[in-house]
Scaffold this motif. Structure first.
Motif, PDB file in Angstrom:
ATOM      1  N   SER A 110      24.565   2.025 -54.674  1.00 41.40           N
ATOM      2  CA  SER A 110      24.533   2.715 -53.364  1.00 41.40           C
ATOM      3  C   SER A 110      23.825   4.138 -53.339  1.00 41.40           C
ATOM      4  O   SER A 110      24.037   4.925 -52.473  1.00 41.40           O
ATOM      5  CB  SER A 110      26.254   3.145 -53.299  1.00 41.40           C
ATOM      6  N   SER A 132      33.784   0.704 -47.825  1.00 39.86           N
ATOM      7  CA  SER A 132      32.325   1.267 -47.170  1.00 39.86           C
ATOM      8  C   SER A 132      31.237   0.864 -48.049  1.00 39.86           C
ATOM      9  O   SER A 132      30.292   0.678 -47.614  1.00 39.86           O
ATOM     10  CB  SER A 132      32.692   2.598 -46.947  1.00 39.86           C
ATOM     11  N   CYS A 133      31.295   1.288 -49.339  1.00 43.60           N
ATOM     12  CA  CYS A 133      30.258   0.977 -50.439  1.00 43.60           C
ATOM     13  C   CYS A 133      29.946  -0.271 -50.568  1.00 43.60           C
ATOM     14  O   CYS A 133      28.798  -0.532 -50.598  1.00 43.60           O
ATOM     15  CB  CYS A 133      30.749   1.906 -51.727  1.00 43.60           C
ATOM     16  N   ASN A 136      28.093  -1.528 -47.113  1.00 44.24           N
ATOM     17  CA  ASN A 136      26.753  -0.658 -46.897  1.00 44.24           C
ATOM     18  C   ASN A 136      25.843  -0.956 -47.998  1.00 44.24           C
ATOM     19  O   ASN A 136      24.605  -0.993 -47.768  1.00 44.24           O
ATOM     20  CB  ASN A 136      27.115   0.653 -46.661  1.00 44.24           C
ATOM     21  N   PHE A 137      26.177  -1.243 -49.215  1.00 40.48           N
ATOM     22  CA  PHE A 137      25.533  -1.077 -50.233  1.00 40.48           C
ATOM     23  C   PHE A 137      25.543  -2.159 -51.205  1.00 40.48           C
ATOM     24  O   PHE A 137      24.590  -2.845 -51.421  1.00 40.48           O
ATOM     25  CB  PHE A 137      25.630   0.213 -51.288  1.00 40.48           C
TER      26      PHE A 137
END
Length: 217
Positions: A110, A132-133, A136-137
């Protein structure tokens, strides 16, 4: 934090992640999620609990941290033919992150300069941060290696170890040899024997070439 509280907190976080990861095609066993790609690779997401050190352990910031009560997320991509010839060997029923040729922690994936260890608490805010991490990553990182062509493209030209892959030339050579692209595989292994500071490594590479059916290099 009592051991049982630690385990219960990580159990809660894992259960909370299941619906999201199920949407992406992941199944779970123990602390580890697996997803098999169309190219027969396995993407791995693993929750690792911080170890409990013996009483009297000396902790040194930046060198030896007290990780008890914390957990982190491991990412990995398993390539069967690479595992069969390297490291701990081919996985059986379920793939763990230590079986993987591509390995990274969610923190560095991330963009963090170091691993991220979260506090093990039954807290939806922590779950949302991890979700979320991952979205998104973490999952995009794994998708960079969802096929053998993508793995070869990512590793191409790298002779030295990468943060997420040890001996990338060897990983590439094994994939190429499995495809019967023997000339390219031999060229990579030959280069690997020339660029190492470990005096035993060249013989390991030559032995690997023999086991791969490439003959002497």
């Amino acid at each position: 934090m009592a051991s049982s509280d630690f385990v219960k907190a990580v159990d809660f976080i894992q259960r909370s992640l299941r619906p999201l990861l199920k949407e992406y095609g992941y199944k779970v066993r123990g602390r580890t999620f697996n997803r098999i790609t169309e190219d027969g690779l396995t993407q791995v997401i693993n929750l690792q609990m911080g170890a409990s050190d013996p009483p009297g352990t000396t902790y040194i910031p930046g060198l030896r941290e007290n990780l008890y009560g914390l957990f982190t997320i491991n990412l990995g991509v398993y390539i069967p033919e690479v595992a069969a010839l390297q490291g701990v060997g081919k996985a059986k029923a379920w793939v763990q992150d230590y079986h993987c040729a591509i390995r990274e922690r969610l923190g560095p994936a991330s963009g963090s300069e170091k691993d991220i260890w979260w506090h093990a608490q039954a807290d939806l805010a922590i779950v949302q941060d991890i979700q979320s991490c991952l979205v998104n990553f973490g999952i995009p990182f794994l998708e960079r290696f969802s096929t053998r062509d993508l793995v070869l493209a990512e590793l191409k030209g790298h002779g030295t170890n990468l943060p997420y892959c040890s001996v990338p030339r060897i990983v590439s050579a094994i994939i190429l040899a499995e495809r019967k692209e023997t000339d390219q595989a031999r060229a990579l292994l030959s280069a690997q024997t020339q660029e190492t500071h470990n005096p035993r490594h060249p013989e390991y590479v030559r032995d690997l070439a023999r086991r791969m059916g490439l003959g002497p290099i």
